[in-house]
Motif scaffolding. Structure first.
Motif, PDB file in Angstrom:
ATOM      1  N   ASP A  67       0.822  -1.210   0.000  1.00 29.36           N
ATOM      2  CA  ASP A  67       0.000   0.000   0.000  1.00 29.36           C
ATOM      3  C   ASP A  67       0.861   1.266   0.000  1.00 29.36           C
ATOM      4  OD1 ASP A  67      -2.366   1.470  -0.023  1.00 29.36           O
ATOM      5  OD2 ASP A  67      -2.554   1.489   2.162  1.00 29.36           O
ATOM      6  N   VAL A  68       1.862   1.282  -0.870  1.00 38.73           N
ATOM      7  CA  VAL A  68       2.765   2.431  -0.944  1.00 38.73           C
ATOM      8  C   VAL A  68       2.061   3.583  -1.662  1.00 38.73           C
ATOM      9  CG1 VAL A  68       4.993   3.279  -1.760  1.00 38.73           C
ATOM     10  CG2 VAL A  68       4.757   0.897  -0.986  1.00 38.73           C
ATOM     11  N   ARG A  69       2.092   4.742  -1.043  1.00 39.14           N
ATOM     12  CA  ARG A  69       1.512   5.940  -1.649  1.00 39.14           C
ATOM     13  C   ARG A  69       2.589   7.022  -1.697  1.00 39.14           C
ATOM     14  NH1 ARG A  69      -4.540   6.099   1.192  1.00 39.14           N
ATOM     15  NH2 ARG A  69      -5.059   3.915   0.685  1.00 39.14           N
ATOM     16  N   VAL A  70       2.731   7.625  -2.865  1.00 36.09           N
ATOM     17  CA  VAL A  70       3.800   8.592  -3.094  1.00 36.09           C
ATOM     18  C   VAL A  70       3.205   9.863  -3.667  1.00 36.09           C
ATOM     19  CG1 VAL A  70       5.977   9.044  -4.293  1.00 36.09           C
ATOM     20  CG2 VAL A  70       5.431   6.710  -3.523  1.00 36.09           C
ATOM     21  N   GLU A  71       3.623  10.990  -3.113  1.00 33.35           N
ATOM     22  CA  GLU A  71       3.115  12.279  -3.589  1.00 33.35           C
ATOM     23  C   GLU A  71       4.232  13.320  -3.526  1.00 33.35           C
ATOM     24  OE1 GLU A  71      -0.412  15.529  -2.467  1.00 33.35           O
ATOM     25  OE2 GLU A  71      -0.206  13.647  -1.339  1.00 33.35           O
TER      26      GLU A  71
END
Length: 285
Positions: free
Chosen positions: A199-203
């Motif tokens: 569940d990697v989230r990158v912003e």
């Protein structure tokens, strides 16, 4: 195996230099006056809930640890530099929150496996020299199903470019040490965390900084407050021409990035990478 020089562990010598560097100047003032918004942004992104056990790695003076405590977390703030921990204790006392401040190396955290619900770092762990070792420690001390949150300057953003500007004037890094802004590269961070997380989230986000009246004021502030800049200027202090060139290059960097109105203040956009992930295994509750 650690490199040994003259019977003394080279890694310990490197960490001693890092500890001394971050004690230079006044990083706690910079954290409060210039980048105060970063800690709350990270705490919000990683979702600290009341009662959760939270570790802030390379916490400095508590830019993220204190907001996490204000959100109800039971927070441990770990950092290599005692002077920053002392400043953090004062900040936490002023804000009326309890934080457990502990001296610790991000590459050898003195905590049990799976000890924390949330492990985070706000422009902190990126300065640990051995990235894979530090990343493995972040994941190790988070419980299965727990969360990891990282906020790091990007290589192409303003602070990443500042480090590139200073690099020609700095002593060469020791073998195996990696550049801090790599933590702001999405592919690099995904590679560091690997299949240990899901569940990697990158912003990519931007911090707008308008604290400096002129590009010269930016240069002077970092020259008096920011340990890495102070250390690089110290390395060329005996070479007047190189010292002047470094100062001019820092002003030029800020001038090129300035999008403020004619007559000031200088307005700079500092890009950072915000990463959240869940440690593989365990409950997602």
């Amino acid at each position: 195996m650690m490199t040994v020089i003259g019977g003394v562990d080279a890694d310990r010598l490197l960490k001693d230099r890092h500890r001394a560097m971050w004690a230079l100047g006044d990083y706690p003032a910079l954290a409060a006056e210039v980048i105060a918004g970063l800690g709350p942004a990270l705490v919000d992104a990683v979702g600290v809930h009341p009662g959760e056990h939270v570790l802030d790695v390379a916490a400095g003076s508590g830019n993220a640890a204190v907001p996490a405590a204000l959100a109800g977390g039971r927070v441990v703030a770990a950092d290599l530099t005692p002077a920053l921990l002392e400043a953090g204790r004062r900040v936490a006392a002023d804000r009326g929150v309890a934080v457990d401040w502990q001296e610790a190396d991000a590459e050898a955290l003195p905590f049990a496996d799976g000890a924390f619900d949330v492990v985070m770092s706000c422009v902190g762990v990126m300065f640990a020299p051995h990235h894979a070792t530090a990343a493995a420690e972040l994941v190790r001390v988070a419980r299965p199903g727990g969360r990891v949150g990282l906020l790091s300057w990007t290589p192409g953003g303003f602070i990443g470019q500042m480090f590139a500007t200073m690099k020609p004037y700095a002593p060469p890094p020791p073998p195996g040490a990696q550049p801090p802004p790599l933590w702001g590269d999405e592919d690099h961070v995904r590679g560091l965390l690997g299949d240990a997380v899901t569940d990697v989230r990158v912003e990519r986000r931007t911090l707008t900084v308008d604290a400096f009246a002129t590009p010269e004021a930016f240069r002077d502030y970092f020259a008096s407050h920011y340990g890495p800049t102070i250390a690089v200027r110290g390395a060329v202090s005996g070479e007047p021409e190189r010292a002047a060139a470094l100062d001019a290059d820092l002003v030029d960097l800020a001038r090129r990035a300035d999008r403020g109105p004619v007559g000031g203040p200088t307005v700079l956009d500092w890009e950072y990478l915000l990463v959240t992930a869940r440690v593989a295994g365990g409950s997602t509750a």
